[in-house]
Design an enzyme around this catalytic site. Structure first.
Site, PDB file in Angstrom:
ATOM      1  N   LYS A  47      40.847  38.206  40.297  1.00 46.99           N
ATOM      2  CA  LYS A  47      40.746  38.621  39.008  1.00 46.99           C
ATOM      3  C   LYS A  47      39.446  38.438  38.545  1.00 46.99           C
ATOM      4  O   LYS A  47      38.747  39.167  37.588  1.00 46.99           O
ATOM      5  CB  LYS A  47      41.489  37.551  37.960  1.00 46.99           C
ATOM      6  CG  LYS A  47      41.153  36.229  38.147  1.00 46.99           C
ATOM      7  CD  LYS A  47      41.960  35.113  37.129  1.00 46.99           C
ATOM      8  CE  LYS A  47      43.214  34.743  37.783  1.00 46.99           C
ATOM      9  NZ  LYS A  47      42.926  33.882  38.785  1.00 46.99           N
TER      10      LYS A  47
ATOM     11  N   SER B 324      48.296  37.151  31.637  1.00 49.44           N
ATOM     12  CA  SER B 324      47.319  37.148  32.162  1.00 49.44           C
ATOM     13  C   SER B 324      46.801  35.390  32.536  1.00 49.44           C
ATOM     14  O   SER B 324      47.537  34.505  32.101  1.00 49.44           O
ATOM     15  CB  SER B 324      45.916  37.558  31.843  1.00 49.44           C
ATOM     16  OG  SER B 324      45.431  36.681  30.701  1.00 49.44           O
ATOM     17  N   CYS B 325      46.154  35.188  33.653  1.00 52.12           N
ATOM     18  CA  CYS B 325      45.638  33.815  34.041  1.00 52.12           C
ATOM     19  C   CYS B 325      44.680  33.261  33.158  1.00 52.12           C
ATOM     20  O   CYS B 325      43.986  32.211  33.462  1.00 52.12           O
ATOM     21  CB  CYS B 325      45.229  33.858  35.608  1.00 52.12           C
ATOM     22  SG  CYS B 325      46.766  33.908  36.527  1.00 52.12           S
ATOM     23  N   ASP B 326      44.361  33.788  32.236  1.00 49.27           N
ATOM     24  CA  ASP B 326      43.167  33.302  31.197  1.00 49.27           C
ATOM     25  C   ASP B 326      43.749  32.580  30.396  1.00 49.27           C
ATOM     26  O   ASP B 326      44.605  32.760  29.445  1.00 49.27           O
ATOM     27  CB  ASP B 326      42.500  34.725  30.417  1.00 49.27           C
ATOM     28  CG  ASP B 326      41.132  34.235  30.002  1.00 49.27           C
ATOM     29  OD1 ASP B 326      41.373  33.095  29.153  1.00 49.27           O
ATOM     30  OD2 ASP B 326      40.326  35.040  30.255  1.00 49.27           O
ATOM     31  N   ASN B 367      42.981  41.319  35.252  1.00 54.54           N
ATOM     32  CA  ASN B 367      44.281  40.657  36.067  1.00 54.54           C
ATOM     33  C   ASN B 367      45.034  41.511  36.893  1.00 54.54           C
ATOM     34  O   ASN B 367      46.114  41.228  37.244  1.00 54.54           O
ATOM     35  CB  ASN B 367      45.132  39.683  35.190  1.00 54.54           C
ATOM     36  CG  ASN B 367      44.581  38.165  34.852  1.00 54.54           C
ATOM     37  OD1 ASN B 367      45.522  37.378  35.182  1.00 54.54           O
ATOM     38  ND2 ASN B 367      43.346  38.002  34.686  1.00 54.54           N
TER      39      ASN B 367
END
Lengths: 377, 377
Positions: A47, B324-326, B367
């Site tokens: 990412k 997302s990984c956020d 992502n």
């Protein structure tokens, strides 16, 4: 800025705004991390920058990959990674994505909830899974602890459940937060994960892996501890808690590998004194802003170094803002940037260490502005 | 949700996430605004949604356009607008953009600083210009006052300077902030602009236009005053301050015209209790988040209504987050959303009133997620 990027910019004068990434520098960072953490397997957090030239280079270097989506898994496979080199590292996955990944041969999945675990058990039967713990994110410029990870107690139950569901309860993970400058954050997290690891092993599970996450910081405007110090501290903490029976160690660097490899070249659109008075704050508007890729300037969290052709001449505090009609499209206002007073519209300005988390945050066309051009050299 | 969108979604089941916009509804909103403000010329704020079907329809209706960039100007011209129907409404413009716009026949430019005024004078000689004043943005959910506009005193000097530079000092503008629910914000701003207008006229300038900006609110979860009330208040304030000698009035609606015309159709990726305890907060993760287009949920500013197939059944407070990984990819957490407990992964969820400021904020691929699909019906 690496000499190669500097040369590329002066020889090619690419249209602004653009991102230039020195792929050799990514390889150097990979080697430095490998040196600092010789026992850890590197899973690049795709990412951070999923550009094909970066993925290809990392495949050549033997890197593994931490993917956030099925699309990122496809990118890794296209770049030549094997399914065994890929971890599906998002705790939130569509069923269709789990299935496609598993069918493609991916066999490492994260979870932090019972519901996600059950989805994996149904759609990737027998797969290796690891549970993400929530740990303190103090010291991180971009915290990740509110949305991800679960408690030690819950993780214990879930790992047992994983075994009961026919999955392979493979390991545990944590994330100390992105751009984490405190070495002690890793030490505390390792202590926490080690206790659970021991308890689960005592309960009969064959745990074999600890995923230390990412978060390793890079230098923006302030010095950060060298990666060697993180490596040393992580190694010591692992040995202290696991003795000679070290589990497999994974790390998921993103920013650390690609951040300092990139430079955003931008143009000054306007320099003005808001309100006109000489004592009024000076604003510099660039042709890139928060919605052109610099999303991590939200809350002024990540502070990119700024280079201009006038550096070294008289300077003053400056608000830095983006080009859009959006009122929140301001990069640095509370903590102003010291920039040369000679700066004028049309001047080029370079934003350093912008290789990570810039190209993909960029909007498709906010205010009509085209997405950031990218050059991989 | 309009019946047309509802039908489209059930008949086509388009892949999620996607944005569906009822272009007829845009036309209805245009007519309603025209009715409420019969004396004002509507300049659609293209940035709210620059999709060609919307621009084409508004061209057919005789709308003018407020463009934020040369790219948006090109879009308007491609859709059939004449250059005379376009205002270059960004106070921050590249020299190359000013030139191209002027050469194309655009003859209306905003500024709020001496430096921008000088750029316009050099690159669009003789053009009509208007100065943006800073006004109070209290009552707006998405304020715009920190970055744009200047003081009355400064604007006075700049308008005189515009004349001296050979430009046509055409008018004044302000913006009360986006999603402005306070009618009195317009009244106060008109009073302010009218005083300056009078002073400048007394100084010999032939001012002919007041641009009231945009900001007209739409209904999200809370009621907002009807547009008729804004129209009435604006009309009364203008008459009170300008008498029978009304200048040309411009308005720049974006959200008001397209916001309620759009629905984002999304899928639940995961429903979980963070930490596993029954009393733990329930999280629902959708396949769209802040970086998939819902940027205006930053700070939970804009609160989209949520519709599910389970509406009416037992419900509870829910954190709504993106895929997302956020860690910052959370839509609503401080003020939770009341959602049915029956909600499961795979369920479709509709986010209403998402026609404005969604499609273009969307990231190019954060992502790995593809940009939002758009359907204009």
């Amino acid at each position: 800025m690496t000499p190669k990027i500097s040369r590329f910019l002066s020889e090619n004068r690419p249209a602004t705004p653009c991102l230039v990434v020195d792929v050799d520098h990514v390889a150097e960072r990979y080697a430095a991390l490998k040196d600092a953490l010789p026992l850890a397997q590197i899973y690049y957090a795709v990412k951070a920058n999923p550009a094909a030239p970066i993925l290809h280079r990392l495949v050549d270097l033997g890197s593994c990959f931490d993917a956030a989506s099925i699309e990122e898994i496809r990118m890794c496979l296209s770049a030549g990674a094997t399914p065994q080199q890929i971890s599906f590292g998002n705790t939130v996955k569509k069923v269709s994505a789990i299935r496609e990944a598993f069918e493609a041969g991916v066999n490492l999945f994260v979870f932090d909830s019972e519901e996600e675990l059950d989805k994996i058990a149904r759609n990737a039967p027998g797969a290796r899974v690891y549970c993400r713990l929530v740990v303190e994110n103090d010291g991180a410029d971009w915290p990740l602890s509110r949305k991800f990870g679960t408690t030690v107690k819950h993780a214990y139950d879930l790992m047992l459940r994983a075994g009961a569901l026919g999955l392979d309860p493979y390991g545990l993970s944590f994330h100390v937060g992105s751009q984490q400058t405190g070495i002690e954050a890793y030490e505390a997290a390792i202590a926490k994960v080690a206790m659970l690891f021991t308890d689960l092993s005592a309960a009969g599970l064959d745990l074999r892996m600890v995923n230390l996450g990412g978060g390793f910081p890079i230098r923006y405007r302030d010095d950060v501890p060298e990666i060697e110090r993180f490596g040393l501290a992580v190694g010591q903490a692992m040995t202290q808690h696991f003795g000679n029976n070290l589990p497999q160690m994974l790390v998921e660097p993103g920013r650390f590998l690609v951040g300092s490899a990139g430079v955003v070249s931008t143009e000054v659109v306007l320099v003005s004194r808001r309100g006109g008075a000489p004592e009024a704050p000076r604003w510099v508007y660039l042709d890139i802003g928060r919605f052109g890729g610099l999303a991590e300037t939200e809350g002024e969290a990540i502070r990119y170094p700024v280079r201009t052709a006038h550096d070294g001449t008289e300077s003053g505090p400056t608000v830095l803002a983006g080009p859009s009609c959006d009122g929140v499209d301001i990069l640095y206002e509370k903590r102003k940037v010291d920039l040369p007073l000679a700066l004028r519209d049309g001047d080029r300005v370079e934003l350093l260490s912008t290789g990570a988390y810039v190209s993909t945050y960029c909007s498709t066309g906010f205010n009509g502005f085209a997405p950031l051009q990218e050059h991989y050299i």
